[in-house]
Design a protein around this motif. Structure first.
Motif, PDB file in Angstrom:
ATOM      1  N   GLY A 133      45.468  31.233  45.679  1.00  0.00           N
ATOM      2  CA  GLY A 133      45.406  31.345  44.228  1.00  0.00           C
ATOM      3  C   GLY A 133      45.311  29.989  43.556  1.00  0.00           C
ATOM      4  O   GLY A 133      45.997  29.047  43.955  1.00  0.00           O
ATOM      5  N   GLU A 134      44.442  29.874  42.563  1.00  0.00           N
ATOM      6  CA  GLU A 134      44.264  28.635  41.797  1.00  0.00           C
ATOM      7  C   GLU A 134      44.345  28.981  40.310  1.00  0.00           C
ATOM      8  O   GLU A 134      43.512  29.714  39.792  1.00  0.00           O
ATOM      9  N   ALA A 135      45.392  28.465  39.634  1.00  0.00           N
ATOM     10  CA  ALA A 135      45.638  28.794  38.233  1.00  0.00           C
ATOM     11  C   ALA A 135      45.356  27.597  37.335  1.00  0.00           C
ATOM     12  O   ALA A 135      45.760  26.477  37.639  1.00  0.00           O
ATOM     13  N   ASN A 136      44.653  27.854  36.223  1.00  0.00           N
ATOM     14  CA  ASN A 136      44.334  26.801  35.252  1.00  0.00           C
ATOM     15  C   ASN A 136      45.211  26.982  34.020  1.00  0.00           C
ATOM     16  O   ASN A 136      44.925  27.796  33.138  1.00  0.00           O
ATOM     17  N   HIS A 137      46.301  26.209  33.943  1.00  0.00           N
ATOM     18  CA  HIS A 137      47.277  26.365  32.868  1.00  0.00           C
ATOM     19  C   HIS A 137      46.808  25.758  31.549  1.00  0.00           C
ATOM     20  O   HIS A 137      47.397  26.029  30.503  1.00  0.00           O
ATOM     21  N   THR A 138      45.776  24.950  31.581  1.00  0.00           N
ATOM     22  CA  THR A 138      45.268  24.359  30.334  1.00  0.00           C
ATOM     23  C   THR A 138      44.573  25.412  29.474  1.00  0.00           C
ATOM     24  O   THR A 138      44.382  25.209  28.270  1.00  0.00           O
ATOM     25  N   LEU A 139      44.184  26.539  30.083  1.00  0.00           N
ATOM     26  CA  LEU A 139      43.493  27.604  29.353  1.00  0.00           C
ATOM     27  C   LEU A 139      44.405  28.780  29.041  1.00  0.00           C
ATOM     28  O   LEU A 139      43.937  29.860  28.670  1.00  0.00           O
ATOM     29  N   ARG A 140      45.699  28.590  29.174  1.00  0.00           N
ATOM     30  CA  ARG A 140      46.646  29.675  28.972  1.00  0.00           C
ATOM     31  C   ARG A 140      46.639  30.152  27.514  1.00  0.00           C
ATOM     32  O   ARG A 140      46.530  29.361  26.585  1.00  0.00           O
ATOM     33  N   ARG A 141      46.760  31.471  27.358  1.00  0.00           N
ATOM     34  CA  ARG A 141      46.932  32.066  26.031  1.00  0.00           C
ATOM     35  C   ARG A 141      48.140  33.004  26.082  1.00  0.00           C
ATOM     36  O   ARG A 141      48.479  33.526  27.153  1.00  0.00           O
ATOM     37  N   GLU A 142      48.771  33.221  24.953  1.00  0.00           N
ATOM     38  CA  GLU A 142      49.996  34.011  24.920  1.00  0.00           C
ATOM     39  C   GLU A 142      49.705  35.449  25.334  1.00  0.00           C
ATOM     40  O   GLU A 142      48.862  36.127  24.730  1.00  0.00           O
ATOM     41  N   PRO A 143      50.372  35.938  26.404  1.00  0.00           N
ATOM     42  CA  PRO A 143      50.115  37.312  26.845  1.00  0.00           C
ATOM     43  C   PRO A 143      50.669  38.325  25.864  1.00  0.00           C
ATOM     44  O   PRO A 143      51.609  38.051  25.108  1.00  0.00           O
ATOM     45  N   SER A 144      50.095  39.522  25.869  1.00  0.00           N
ATOM     46  CA  SER A 144      50.511  40.589  24.956  1.00  0.00           C
ATOM     47  C   SER A 144      50.966  41.808  25.750  1.00  0.00           C
ATOM     48  O   SER A 144      50.415  42.120  26.803  1.00  0.00           O
ATOM     49  N   ALA A 145      51.991  42.488  25.230  1.00  0.00           N
ATOM     50  CA  ALA A 145      52.486  43.698  25.881  1.00  0.00           C
ATOM     51  C   ALA A 145      51.662  44.924  25.497  1.00  0.00           C
ATOM     52  O   ALA A 145      51.881  46.005  26.043  1.00  0.00           O
ATOM     53  N   GLU A 146      50.707  44.750  24.581  1.00  0.00           N
ATOM     54  CA  GLU A 146      49.879  45.869  24.148  1.00  0.00           C
ATOM     55  C   GLU A 146      49.035  46.382  25.312  1.00  0.00           C
ATOM     56  O   GLU A 146      48.404  45.616  26.030  1.00  0.00           O
ATOM     57  N   GLY A 147      49.046  47.684  25.507  1.00  0.00           N
ATOM     58  CA  GLY A 147      48.270  48.268  26.585  1.00  0.00           C
ATOM     59  C   GLY A 147      48.897  48.079  27.950  1.00  0.00           C
ATOM     60  O   GLY A 147      48.189  48.023  28.958  1.00  0.00           O
ATOM     61  N   ASP A 148      50.239  47.986  28.028  1.00  0.00           N
ATOM     62  CA  ASP A 148      50.912  47.840  29.311  1.00  0.00           C
ATOM     63  C   ASP A 148      50.574  48.994  30.242  1.00  0.00           C
ATOM     64  O   ASP A 148      50.270  50.122  29.801  1.00  0.00           O
ATOM     65  N   VAL A 149      50.676  48.735  31.527  1.00  0.00           N
ATOM     66  CA  VAL A 149      50.400  49.752  32.540  1.00  0.00           C
ATOM     67  C   VAL A 149      51.290  50.980  32.331  1.00  0.00           C
ATOM     68  O   VAL A 149      50.835  52.130  32.409  1.00  0.00           O
ATOM     69  N   ALA A 150      52.566  50.748  32.069  1.00  0.00           N
ATOM     70  CA  ALA A 150      53.509  51.840  31.839  1.00  0.00           C
ATOM     71  C   ALA A 150      54.720  51.278  31.103  1.00  0.00           C
ATOM     72  O   ALA A 150      54.873  50.064  30.954  1.00  0.00           O
TER      73      ALA A 150
ATOM     74  N   VAL B 124      47.287  33.261  31.942  1.00  0.00           N
ATOM     75  CA  VAL B 124      46.665  32.138  32.640  1.00  0.00           C
ATOM     76  C   VAL B 124      45.511  32.647  33.508  1.00  0.00           C
ATOM     77  O   VAL B 124      45.710  33.564  34.310  1.00  0.00           O
ATOM     78  N   PRO B 125      44.301  32.078  33.385  1.00  0.00           N
ATOM     79  CA  PRO B 125      43.202  32.482  34.272  1.00  0.00           C
ATOM     80  C   PRO B 125      43.438  31.973  35.692  1.00  0.00           C
ATOM     81  O   PRO B 125      43.797  30.817  35.893  1.00  0.00           O
ATOM     82  N   VAL B 126      43.243  32.851  36.653  1.00  0.00           N
ATOM     83  CA  VAL B 126      43.519  32.540  38.050  1.00  0.00           C
ATOM     84  C   VAL B 126      42.361  33.007  38.920  1.00  0.00           C
ATOM     85  O   VAL B 126      41.859  34.124  38.757  1.00  0.00           O
ATOM     86  N   VAL B 127      41.935  32.146  39.842  1.00  0.00           N
ATOM     87  CA  VAL B 127      40.937  32.517  40.841  1.00  0.00           C
ATOM     88  C   VAL B 127      41.687  32.936  42.108  1.00  0.00           C
ATOM     89  O   VAL B 127      42.530  32.197  42.613  1.00  0.00           O
ATOM     90  N   LEU B 128      41.396  34.140  42.621  1.00  0.00           N
ATOM     91  CA  LEU B 128      42.105  34.688  43.765  1.00  0.00           C
ATOM     92  C   LEU B 128      41.152  34.971  44.917  1.00  0.00           C
ATOM     93  O   LEU B 128      39.988  35.319  44.711  1.00  0.00           O
ATOM     94  N   ARG B 129      41.701  34.833  46.121  1.00  0.00           N
ATOM     95  CA  ARG B 129      40.943  35.170  47.325  1.00  0.00           C
ATOM     96  C   ARG B 129      41.931  35.565  48.405  1.00  0.00           C
ATOM     97  O   ARG B 129      43.040  35.031  48.479  1.00  0.00           O
ATOM     98  N   ALA B 130      41.557  36.506  49.277  1.00  0.00           N
ATOM     99  CA  ALA B 130      42.405  36.921  50.393  1.00  0.00           C
ATOM    100  C   ALA B 130      41.560  37.013  51.654  1.00  0.00           C
ATOM    101  O   ALA B 130      40.486  37.623  51.645  1.00  0.00           O
ATOM    102  N   VAL B 131      42.033  36.408  52.733  1.00  0.00           N
ATOM    103  CA  VAL B 131      41.317  36.416  53.999  1.00  0.00           C
ATOM    104  C   VAL B 131      42.304  36.601  55.145  1.00  0.00           C
ATOM    105  O   VAL B 131      43.505  36.369  54.995  1.00  0.00           O
ATOM    106  N   VAL B 132      41.803  37.020  56.290  1.00  0.00           N
ATOM    107  CA  VAL B 132      42.589  37.095  57.514  1.00  0.00           C
ATOM    108  C   VAL B 132      42.093  35.979  58.439  1.00  0.00           C
ATOM    109  O   VAL B 132      40.879  35.834  58.647  1.00  0.00           O
ATOM    110  N   VAL B 133      43.021  35.179  58.955  1.00  0.00           N
ATOM    111  CA  VAL B 133      42.640  34.030  59.777  1.00  0.00           C
ATOM    112  C   VAL B 133      43.325  34.087  61.134  1.00  0.00           C
ATOM    113  O   VAL B 133      44.375  34.720  61.294  1.00  0.00           O
ATOM    114  N   LYS B 134      42.727  33.402  62.103  1.00  0.00           N
ATOM    115  CA  LYS B 134      43.249  33.386  63.471  1.00  0.00           C
ATOM    116  C   LYS B 134      44.156  32.182  63.677  1.00  0.00           C
ATOM    117  O   LYS B 134      43.850  31.276  64.456  1.00  0.00           O
ATOM    118  N   ASP B 135      45.255  32.150  62.961  1.00  0.00           N
ATOM    119  CA  ASP B 135      46.227  31.077  63.085  1.00  0.00           C
ATOM    120  C   ASP B 135      47.603  31.640  62.759  1.00  0.00           C
ATOM    121  O   ASP B 135      47.729  32.631  62.036  1.00  0.00           O
TER     122      ASP B 135
END
Length: 275
Positions: free
Chosen positions: A166-183, A91-102
């Motif tokens: 995080g904002e995920a767009n599930h309409t564009l999801r494609r089947e993930p593959s285990a090929e090339g796993d981190v470990a 699933v394509p996801v737009v990510l952002r991280a910030v520090v806020v005063k709250d």
């Protein structure tokens, strides 16, 4: 406050491990659910009818007239990472991280109100993931557009809060593959989540192992694959121009929550320079 590349990768993995696919693909609803939360780590609960049963909004089939949801404005003190698009579980996801005063409690209420005002569906508390270390997590769904919006709030020293958006767009999801796993995955690993972007790859999962068993497993597996453990850091391995982090913590049911983060050495050094 120390917020390096490892913390960013771990936050991303947790942020994306939400039950958003099923929610986004379920039947559209006409209004959001959710009562005002009373504690930082408890997401909103479904409102009750006079008889004590949860009220469910009527189903709708027509297209929404409300504009697309926009994140509420925040008092940003520091931008940890700029917006980027990654692929998580296909699933394509737009990510952002910030520090806020709250505070976390104030922010939970602000996001819950913003989600409801934006016409999003806020699942009840028993469907919202709960986090440790005083962190709070809240997910809302735009069922018409197939989008999920998730926020993680982590309290920091000095009364400020680290916010993952995080904002995920599930309409564009494609089947993930285990090929090339981190470990290599250990025996019994499940709930595997793979996150890829231009400069890093993250894989998280649950495993029926103890902390020492996770460390021993990856010391053996990674050693065979040419990785060398960094001096003075049992969680860090290096190979040529790459760095691999192996992080884990206790999970429910005697399981271990494991996160593997693979980065190029240059990118890792750049990320760890964030104060």
């Amino acid at each position: 406050m120390k917020r390096g590349s490892a913390a960013w990768g771990l936050g991303c993995a947790v942020l994306l491990a939400v039950p958003g696919v099923a929610l986004a693909q379920s039947k559209p609803v006409g209004a959001a659910e959710g009562a005002r939360p009373s504690a930082p780590a408890k997401p909103p609960s479904a409102p009750k009818s006079k008889a004590g049963a949860p009220n469910k909004p009527p189903a709708r089939t027509e297209a929404p007239s409300a504009p697309r949801f926009v994140w509420p404005s925040l008092r940003v003190l520091e931008q940890v990472d700029a917006s980027e698009v990654v692929e998580a579980g296909g699933v394509p996801v737009v990510l952002r991280a910030v520090v806020v005063k709250d505070s976390v409690q104030d922010l939970v209420q602000r996001f819950a109100d913003a989600f409801r005002a934006g016409g999003l569906h806020v699942p009840p508390g028993n469907e919202q993931p709960q986090l440790a270390s005083g962190a709070a997590m809240l997910t809302a769904v735009d069922m018409y557009r197939g989008l999920t919006f998730t926020v993680i709030l982590q309290p920091q020293d000095g009364g400020v809060t680290l916010v993952y958006l995080g904002e995920a767009n599930h309409t564009l999801r494609r089947e993930p593959s285990a090929e090339g796993d981190v470990a290599t995955l250990p025996p019994g690993a499940h709930q595997v989540l793979r996150v890829n972007d231009e400069g890093s790859r993250t894989m998280s999962f649950l495993a029926p192992m103890s902390a020492s068993e996770v460390d021993a497993f990856y010391a053996q597996v990674l050693g065979r694959e040419g990785w060398r453990r960094a001096e003075g850091d049992a969680s860090s391995y290096t190979r040529a121009s790459e760095e691999l982090r192996v992080m884990h913590e206790p999970a429910e049911g005697g399981l271990r929550s494991v996160v593997l983060i693979l980065r190029g050495r240059a990118r890792a050094a750049q990320g760890s320079s964030v104060p």
